[in-house]
Write an enzyme that holds these catalytic residues in place. Sequence first.
Site, PDB file in Angstrom:
ATOM      1  N   THR A  68      42.076  44.197  40.141  1.00 47.39           N
ATOM      2  CA  THR A  68      42.772  45.400  40.608  1.00 47.39           C
ATOM      3  C   THR A  68      41.878  46.245  41.511  1.00 47.39           C
ATOM      4  OG1 THR A  68      42.159  46.420  38.514  1.00 47.39           O
ATOM      5  CG2 THR A  68      44.400  45.569  38.705  1.00 47.39           C
ATOM      6  N   ASP A 117      33.088  42.538  32.945  1.00 46.10           N
ATOM      7  CA  ASP A 117      33.753  43.754  33.426  1.00 46.10           C
ATOM      8  C   ASP A 117      32.941  44.393  34.547  1.00 46.10           C
ATOM      9  OD1 ASP A 117      35.512  45.848  33.756  1.00 46.10           O
ATOM     10  OD2 ASP A 117      34.775  46.995  32.044  1.00 46.10           O
TER      11      ASP A 117
END
Length: 697
Positions: A258, A323
Site C-alpha cells: 500500500t 514490515d
Amino acid sequence: MNHFAVKFVGLSLLAFAANSPAFATKPPAAVDAKRLIAADQEPGNWMSHGRTYSEQRFSPLEQINDSNVSRLGLAWAHKFDDERGVETTPIVVDGVMYSSGPWSKVVALNAKTGEVLWKFDPKVEKVVAAKGCCDVANRGVAVWQGKVFVGSYDGRLIALDAKTGKQLWSTLTVDTKRSYTISGAPRVVNGLVLIGNGGAELGVRGYVSAYDSKTGKMKWRFYTVPGDPKKPYENDAMKMAAKTWDGDQYYKWGGGGTVWDSISYDPELNLIYLGVGNPSPWNPSVRSPGNGDNLFISSIVAIRPDTGKYVWHFQLAPRDGWDYPATSQIIQATLPIDGKPRKVLMQVPKHGFVYVIDRETGKLISAEKYTEVNWADGYNLTTGRPILTGKGDYSKEPKLVYPGTQGGHNWQPISFSPKSGLLYFGETRLPTLHINDPDAKFQDHGRRWNLAEKIVMPETPQELAEMTALVSSSLIGWDPVTQKKVWQIPHKIPVSGGTLSTAGNLVFQGTYDGRFVAYADKTGKTLWESNAQTGVMAGPISYSVDGEQYVAVGAGLGGSFGVTFGELAKATNVPTISRMLVYKLDGKATLPALPVIAKKELDLPPMPGIDAVNKGRELFNNQCVFCHGVAAVSGVSFTPDLRYLSKETRAQFVGIVLGGLRADKGMPHFHIQLTPEEVNLVHDYLIKRTYDLKDGK
Ligand code: CA
C-alpha cells in the site's frame, strides 16, 4: 523582474494590505501548476505537502534565526475537535491555513490569527477505526485552483470549496468489504489528484489512483502488486511483477504494497515516485512459499503522471518479512556525487539505511546504516541488493530483528537543507520479535490482523523492563553525500517528531514527551524549547503573513507508537491534547492549564482461572493490543487503560465490545471478530492485569 523589483513590489503590496487580512487580497487556494512548480519563489507560502514538489521541507525564511530564536513564543493555537493523534502537515496559501485533523476533518484558519474560517466533517463512521492499524490520524490536505482535497479514513477522496468548505464532490476510492483506510495526504499534479491507501496489516492489495480535480472521475490506477493469478494482468508492469511471486496465497491475503504516505512528483523528469509499502501478510513463507522478490513491495516505483505507466523501480527489501514499507518521505535534490551534480532521491525508511538513488534510472548510489540494523550488512551497489545476514530469517526459529516494526525511522516527515547540506530525521532503536505462524489462514472477516506471525508481547515487569532497555532514540543531522552522521542528539522517548529546517540555520522538531524544540542546524545544539502539553509527532512548517514569519506544528500524541506501545508511551507523561500550535517572535499567547486527572480506583472481581487468562491474552494480543497497548497498558489518554475498568463498565463489557455501546467515543464493535465467550475471556485477562497492577507486577 530582478530580485530588487520583486522585493519592491512585495513591499508595496504589504503596505496596501496592512489594514485588511492577507487572505482577502487573492481568491482562496489559487494554486496551479505554474505556482506549484515555482513554489521556491514564494517562501511565505507552504502550498504542497513538502512545501515544494521536491518534498525537502526546507523553508527559505530567515526572520526567525539562530540569533533570535530564543524570543520565539506562541502566536495562537487552534484546538481540533477530537483528542486523537495529530500527524498533519498544514498547507498555507496567501494567509490561509488549511489543515486536516483526526477523523479526516478539515479546517481553514486565518494563518495570522487562528480565526476559524470554516470546518468540514466527512462524518467517518467510528466503527471504521477497527480497519486501521495506527489511530485515526490524517497527514494532510492538498489544494488546487480553489479546491481543498482530503482523503477520508473510510476511503473517500473529497473535494471542498476552499472559500466555504462545502463539499464539491466525493469519490469512493476503495472496496469497503476489505480493510482499506486512508491516512495519507493527496498530491495534485497537473490537475490530477493522486491518492493511495493503507491496510497491508489487515489484508489488502495496494494501489494509487488519479482523479480529475474538477469532476472526481478516475483517470488511471496503478497497482503495486499483482492481482488474481487466474485473471489477465492489468498491464506489463503487473506481468513482470507476477513472475516474482509464488503460488496463489498472496492474492487471498491481498499482497499489500500500500502507498499510504509518500508520493513525490518530479516536474524536471516528468515522473511520479511512489513509496510502496510492506506486503500482506508480513510472513514471506506463507505469502510466497517458494521464493521470489515479490515486486513491488518495499520499493520506490517511478511512473508517468499523465498515464500511470511504469518507468522504473528500486526494491529496498526484496521479499520483505519485517514490515519494512518504502513509504517514508521521498526527497528530490541535486547532489554532488563523485564531483558531478546528480539528480537523486533520498529516503530514510524503516529499514535502517539512508538511501540515495539516481532518479533518472532508479539505480542505487549509496545506502548506509543510520541505526542498529541486523537483517542486512549493507548493499551490493552493482546489483542494488541488500547483503542479508540471516538474522532476519525467522522461518525456522523466532528472531529479534533490528529495526523493529516501528522502524529505524517511520512516517515522521524529515527535512533536507540545501543550505547546510544535511538531512534531519528522528532515529529509533526498538527491535521486534518475529515468530513464524506457518499454519496461519487468511481471516476473511472484513477487518482483522493478517500477519501470518504469532504475536507475543512482553507482560511481566521483567519482560517490560527488558523491552525498555533495548530501546533508544535520537535526532540525527546526516550528510547524504558522504553518507555520514554529522551530529546526533539523544532523546528520552523512543520515537520523535517530524523535522523542518530553515534558512535561519535552524532545525525544528517536536518530541513525544511534549516539547517543541529548535536546534542549530550545523551542531544540533538546543537553542529554544517550548512546552506543547502533549506529544508532537507531525512535521512542522514555516510561512509568513504580512511580512511576519510563523512556525506551525500539529500536536497530539497518538499514532501507532502511542496506541500500541503503552508502557513506552506512558513514559511521555503527557495527555493527548490535539491542536495546531503556531509560533512567532515575541508571541505572547498561552495555552490553558492542563486538566487535573482524578486518581482512579481499582475494581477487583474474583481472579479467573489461568486457562481463561491465557486464552484471553492471546485474543487480546490479536484483536485489542494495537489500540489498547502492550500488556493492556494504555500510553495515551484517548484509549482507556483497561486495567482500570469500573464495576459499571465491566457489567457492560460484552455490549461495548460486540454491540458498539461506546461507538460514539471511537470504540468500534467487534461482533465479526469475537464471540461473546471470547469477549469474556479477554475480560478475564484484563482482570488478571488489574491484579498485576495492584500487586505492582
Ligand atoms: Ca506496515
